[in-house]
Design a protein around this motif. Sequence first.
Motif, PDB file in Angstrom:
ATOM      1  N   ALA A  15       0.865  -1.185   0.000  1.00 36.87           N
ATOM      2  CA  ALA A  15       0.000   0.000   0.000  1.00 36.87           C
ATOM      3  C   ALA A  15       0.893   1.224   0.000  1.00 36.87           C
ATOM      4  CB  ALA A  15      -0.904   0.007   1.229  1.00 36.87           C
ATOM      5  N   SER A  16       0.570   2.205  -0.825  1.00 34.38           N
ATOM      6  CA  SER A  16       1.416   3.403  -0.821  1.00 34.38           C
ATOM      7  C   SER A  16       0.597   4.677  -0.980  1.00 34.38           C
ATOM      8  CB  SER A  16       2.497   3.304  -1.904  1.00 34.38           C
ATOM      9  OG  SER A  16       1.896   3.316  -3.158  1.00 34.38           O
ATOM     10  N   GLY A  17       1.091   5.687  -0.266  1.00 30.65           N
ATOM     11  CA  GLY A  17       0.476   7.020  -0.339  1.00 30.65           C
ATOM     12  C   GLY A  17      -0.961   7.073   0.131  1.00 30.65           C
ATOM     13  N   ILE A  18      -1.286   6.286   1.162  1.00 28.66           N
ATOM     14  CA  ILE A  18      -2.694   6.236   1.605  1.00 28.66           C
ATOM     15  C   ILE A  18      -3.066   7.507   2.392  1.00 28.66           C
ATOM     16  CG2 ILE A  18      -4.423   4.978   2.962  1.00 28.66           C
ATOM     17  CD1 ILE A  18      -3.405   3.373   0.576  1.00 28.66           C
ATOM     18  N   GLU A  19      -4.105   8.167   1.923  1.00 28.70           N
ATOM     19  CA  GLU A  19      -4.630   9.352   2.612  1.00 28.70           C
ATOM     20  C   GLU A  19      -6.104   9.120   2.932  1.00 28.70           C
ATOM     21  OE1 GLU A  19      -3.925  12.899   0.301  1.00 28.70           O
ATOM     22  OE2 GLU A  19      -1.855  12.285  -0.122  1.00 28.70           O
ATOM     23  N   LYS A  20      -6.502   9.602   4.125  1.00 28.68           N
ATOM     24  CA  LYS A  20      -7.919   9.484   4.497  1.00 28.68           C
ATOM     25  C   LYS A  20      -8.285  10.579   5.490  1.00 28.68           C
ATOM     26  CE  LYS A  20     -11.985   7.626   4.820  1.00 28.68           C
ATOM     27  NZ  LYS A  20     -12.882   7.558   3.666  1.00 28.68           N
ATOM     28  N   SER A  21      -9.375  11.259   5.223  1.00 30.71           N
ATOM     29  CA  SER A  21      -9.862  12.227   6.201  1.00 30.71           C
ATOM     30  C   SER A  21     -11.322  11.916   6.493  1.00 30.71           C
ATOM     31  CB  SER A  21      -9.706  13.652   5.674  1.00 30.71           C
ATOM     32  OG  SER A  21     -10.524  13.832   4.539  1.00 30.71           O
ATOM     33  N   TYR A  22     -11.754  12.272   7.698  1.00 31.82           N
ATOM     34  CA  TYR A  22     -13.162  12.130   8.080  1.00 31.82           C
ATOM     35  C   TYR A  22     -13.761  13.523   8.216  1.00 31.82           C
ATOM     36  CZ  TYR A  22     -12.227   7.252   9.427  1.00 31.82           C
ATOM     37  OH  TYR A  22     -11.899   5.911   9.425  1.00 31.82           O
ATOM     38  N   ARG A  23     -14.989  13.643   7.813  1.00 31.02           N
ATOM     39  CA  ARG A  23     -15.686  14.917   7.950  1.00 31.02           C
ATOM     40  C   ARG A  23     -16.448  14.924   9.278  1.00 31.02           C
ATOM     41  NH1 ARG A  23     -17.510  18.763   4.329  1.00 31.02           N
ATOM     42  NH2 ARG A  23     -16.948  17.665   2.432  1.00 31.02           N
ATOM     43  N   HIS A  24     -16.265  15.984  10.050  1.00 33.52           N
ATOM     44  CA  HIS A  24     -17.038  16.156  11.293  1.00 33.52           C
ATOM     45  C   HIS A  24     -17.881  17.409  11.121  1.00 33.52           C
ATOM     46  CE1 HIS A  24     -14.772  13.049  13.441  1.00 33.52           C
ATOM     47  NE2 HIS A  24     -13.688  13.550  12.886  1.00 33.52           N
ATOM     48  N   GLY A  25     -19.167  17.232  10.861  1.00 33.23           N
ATOM     49  CA  GLY A  25     -20.025  18.383  10.621  1.00 33.23           C
ATOM     50  C   GLY A  25     -19.727  18.973   9.254  1.00 33.23           C
ATOM     51  N   LEU A  26     -20.170  20.193   9.044  1.00 34.06           N
ATOM     52  CA  LEU A  26     -20.037  20.803   7.718  1.00 34.06           C
ATOM     53  C   LEU A  26     -18.653  21.397   7.475  1.00 34.06           C
ATOM     54  CD1 LEU A  26     -23.440  22.591   7.130  1.00 34.06           C
ATOM     55  CD2 LEU A  26     -22.488  20.637   5.899  1.00 34.06           C
ATOM     56  N   ARG A  27     -18.033  21.904   8.541  1.00 31.08           N
ATOM     57  CA  ARG A  27     -16.801  22.665   8.348  1.00 31.08           C
ATOM     58  C   ARG A  27     -15.529  21.911   8.642  1.00 31.08           C
ATOM     59  NH1 ARG A  27     -17.880  28.600   9.311  1.00 31.08           N
ATOM     60  NH2 ARG A  27     -20.079  28.735   8.828  1.00 31.08           N
ATOM     61  N   HIS A  28     -15.601  20.967   9.579  1.00 26.35           N
ATOM     62  CA  HIS A  28     -14.343  20.378  10.046  1.00 26.35           C
ATOM     63  C   HIS A  28     -13.993  19.055   9.352  1.00 26.35           C
ATOM     64  CE1 HIS A  28     -10.992  19.655  12.606  1.00 26.35           C
ATOM     65  NE2 HIS A  28     -11.506  18.520  13.049  1.00 26.35           N
ATOM     66  N   ARG A  29     -12.775  18.972   8.910  1.00 26.21           N
ATOM     67  CA  ARG A  29     -12.250  17.758   8.295  1.00 26.21           C
ATOM     68  C   ARG A  29     -11.040  17.301   9.092  1.00 26.21           C
ATOM     69  NH1 ARG A  29     -12.821  14.904   3.854  1.00 26.21           N
ATOM     70  NH2 ARG A  29     -14.483  15.719   2.568  1.00 26.21           N
ATOM     71  N   GLN A  30     -11.028  16.019   9.477  1.00 31.73           N
ATOM     72  CA  GLN A  30      -9.886  15.503  10.245  1.00 31.73           C
ATOM     73  C   GLN A  30      -9.020  14.632   9.324  1.00 31.73           C
ATOM     74  OE1 GLN A  30     -11.091  12.662  13.172  1.00 31.73           O
ATOM     75  NE2 GLN A  30      -9.083  12.588  14.183  1.00 31.73           N
ATOM     76  N   ASN A  31      -7.794  15.078   9.110  1.00 28.60           N
ATOM     77  CA  ASN A  31      -6.891  14.279   8.270  1.00 28.60           C
ATOM     78  C   ASN A  31      -6.252  13.202   9.116  1.00 28.60           C
ATOM     79  OD1 ASN A  31      -7.201  15.820   5.865  1.00 28.60           O
ATOM     80  ND2 ASN A  31      -5.975  17.420   6.818  1.00 28.60           N
ATOM     81  N   VAL A  32      -6.690  11.972   8.927  1.00 32.40           N
ATOM     82  CA  VAL A  32      -6.183  10.873   9.771  1.00 32.40           C
ATOM     83  C   VAL A  32      -4.949  10.239   9.133  1.00 32.40           C
ATOM     84  CG1 VAL A  32      -6.774   8.634  10.794  1.00 32.40           C
ATOM     85  CG2 VAL A  32      -8.474  10.446  10.724  1.00 32.40           C
ATOM     86  N   LEU A  33      -5.000   9.936   7.853  1.00 30.60           N
ATOM     87  CA  LEU A  33      -3.841   9.349   7.159  1.00 30.60           C
ATOM     88  C   LEU A  33      -3.350  10.344   6.114  1.00 30.60           C
ATOM     89  CD1 LEU A  33      -5.232   5.708   6.720  1.00 30.60           C
ATOM     90  CD2 LEU A  33      -3.646   6.531   8.480  1.00 30.60           C
ATOM     91  N   ARG A  34      -2.023  10.576   6.118  1.00 29.15           N
ATOM     92  CA  ARG A  34      -1.474  11.613   5.233  1.00 29.15           C
ATOM     93  C   ARG A  34      -0.349  11.081   4.358  1.00 29.15           C
ATOM     94  NH1 ARG A  34      -1.691  16.812   8.351  1.00 29.15           N
ATOM     95  NH2 ARG A  34      -2.986  16.409  10.149  1.00 29.15           N
ATOM     96  N   GLY A  35      -0.569   9.915   3.799  1.00 36.11           N
ATOM     97  CA  GLY A  35       0.472   9.349   2.939  1.00 36.11           C
ATOM     98  C   GLY A  35       1.151   8.167   3.612  1.00 36.11           C
ATOM     99  N   ALA A  36       0.344   7.225   4.119  1.00 37.85           N
ATOM    100  CA  ALA A  36       0.904   6.048   4.805  1.00 37.85           C
ATOM    101  C   ALA A  36       1.268   4.961   3.782  1.00 37.85           C
ATOM    102  CB  ALA A  36      -0.108   5.501   5.805  1.00 37.85           C
ATOM    103  N   ASP A  37       2.417   4.322   4.004  1.00 39.73           N
ATOM    104  CA  ASP A  37       2.873   3.218   3.142  1.00 39.73           C
ATOM    105  C   ASP A  37       3.040   1.971   4.001  1.00 39.73           C
ATOM    106  OD1 ASP A  37       3.276   5.124   1.083  1.00 39.73           O
ATOM    107  OD2 ASP A  37       5.272   5.560   1.886  1.00 39.73           O
ATOM    108  N   ILE A  38       2.761   0.814   3.434  1.00 36.29           N
ATOM    109  CA  ILE A  38       3.030  -0.419   4.175  1.00 36.29           C
ATOM    110  C   ILE A  38       3.224  -1.565   3.186  1.00 36.29           C
ATOM    111  CG2 ILE A  38       0.630  -1.157   4.570  1.00 36.29           C
ATOM    112  CD1 ILE A  38       1.587  -1.683   7.519  1.00 36.29           C
ATOM    113  N   THR A  39       4.201  -2.424   3.490  1.00 35.24           N
ATOM    114  CA  THR A  39       4.499  -3.575   2.634  1.00 35.24           C
ATOM    115  C   THR A  39       4.616  -4.812   3.515  1.00 35.24           C
ATOM    116  OG1 THR A  39       5.773  -2.163   1.173  1.00 35.24           O
ATOM    117  CG2 THR A  39       6.189  -4.500   0.979  1.00 35.24           C
ATOM    118  N   LEU A  40       4.094  -5.926   3.029  1.00 38.00           N
ATOM    119  CA  LEU A  40       4.242  -7.205   3.742  1.00 38.00           C
ATOM    120  C   LEU A  40       4.873  -8.209   2.800  1.00 38.00           C
ATOM    121  CD1 LEU A  40       0.940  -8.237   5.600  1.00 38.00           C
ATOM    122  CD2 LEU A  40       3.194  -7.910   6.593  1.00 38.00           C
TER     123      LEU A  40
END
Length: 213
Positions: A15-40
């Motif tokens: 997995a490479s460059g994984i980004e994910k944000s969650y929206r909280h209400g109309l205005r707020h966005r929480q960036n949880v993953l900002r480019g995570a990489d993982i290899t097995l």
Amino acid sequence: MTTTAQPVRTAVLEASGIEKSYRHGLRHRQNVLRGADITLLPGEVVGLVGENGSGKSTLMKILVGALRPDAGTVSIAGRLGYCPQEPVYYERLTCDEHFELFGRAYRMSQEAERRSRRELYAALGFERYASTRADQLSGGTLAKLNLGLALLADPEVLLLDEPYAGFDWDTYLRFWDLVARRREQGRSVLIISHFVADEERFDRIVHLRDGRT
Ligand SMILES: Nc1ncnc2c1ncn2[C@@H]1O[C@H](COP(=O)(O)OP(=O)(O)OP(=O)(O)O)[C@@H](O)[C@H]1O
């Protein structure tokens, strides 16, 4: 001088460059993953660690395809087994019926499913609950059932989200024996863990911090 070529081990999960944000209400966005990489790699047992809320479960849900990333790619070679943090089960079905149902979903022969089921009951020590309905099982036994279902079809890649939180000591040791056997068979396991004491049981540890690994 002679040189020996090392066999190239191809990743079973990448997995490479994984980004994910969650929206909280109309205005707020929480960036949880900002480019995570993982290899097995085949036969690797890797720990995924990070403080509470750092995004470990989010990353694992993206790896199994339960959640769509905002950016990044995931590729998996072979079969995948996944154990979520909260066991998922059918209240009215017994343990045996769960195995039968999942065996059919995995397109296993009845013989292969029964053999694997017997081995898993023995490895995790819960055969006496074979005919017990899921809504009558303890939390620890439900966790064993979930782990057993994830392992039923002998997946190349096994992803476990805090699998031993409800296990007693004997089951905890059985769990690590089972993981060691998977490593010997060239199977790969990624485990979300909080226990510092487990660090030496992993081949490698991936830290998730500020949304990156
Ligand atoms: N469905 C959702 N909607 C909104 N926010 C979410 C959702 N799922 C998770 N979050 C938030 O994203 C962040 C990361 O959560 P996640 O469960 O991935 O972390 P974690 O590292 O697994 O935490 P823990 O160690 O406590 O299990 C947290 O702040 C959480 O509140």
